[in-house]
Design a protein around this motif. Structure first.
Motif: not given
Length: 169
Positions: A155-163
């Motif tokens: 995946v070129l760009w990915r947003i990963q939510p992190t607590d």
């Protein structure tokens, strides 16, 4: 020619001579006294002039010291103001950081081909950062969403939510 002088005249001349000699001796004594007074006055004037020169030199040194001290005082006052401003800014930053940490329980990590790119406080901020670096506005994958099981490197760009953890755990 022979001059005849009377005894009375001779005595008067001798008395006048004695008085003149006494007056001359008194004048010499007075002149010597005046010479000594003049010498004492000259010596006193020389001492006063020397003392005046010494006082002028000390005055100049004190003026220079006062100017240097005034400059140092001005520098210290400026440093104190700077320190006060720095402390105020640091307190403001600390308050803001504490407020942000207490309010925000999650951050959004922006990944490019699986490699760390940046961290943002909101998903929108992460999207804008990626778009500034050339990401397509519609090509987002959020980890954990349906259809995002492909490897991060694909995946070129990915947003990963992190607590994020708070200090109270």
């Amino acid at each position: 020619m022979i001059t005849i002088a009377r005894t009375r005249t001779l005595r008067a001349l001798r008395d006048a001579l004695t008085q003149a000699e006494e007056a001359a001796e008194a004048a010499r004594a007075t002149a010597e006294q005046h010479r000594q007074d003049a010498q004492r006055t000259t010596d006193s004037a020389i001492r006063a002039e020397t003392a005046l020169e010494t006082l002028r030199a000390k005055h100049a040194a004190l003026v220079a010291d006062a100017a240097r001290d005034a400059g140092e005082l001005e520098a210290l006052r400026a440093q104190q103001l700077l320190d006060t401003e720095d402390r105020a800014v640091l307190r403001l930053l600390l308050r803001t950081t504490r407020k942000t940490i207490s309010e925000q329980q999650r951050v959004f990590v922006l990944l490019r081909r699986g490699a760390f790119h940046s961290v943002h406080g909101t998903r929108e901020a992460a999207e804008k950062a990626a778009e500034r670096d050339g990401a397509h506005p519609d090509g987002w994958f959020t980890q954990g969403s349906p259809g995002t099981d492909c490897p991060a490197t694909d995946v070129l760009w990915r947003i990963q939510p992190t607590d994020i953890g708070t200090g109270s755990q």
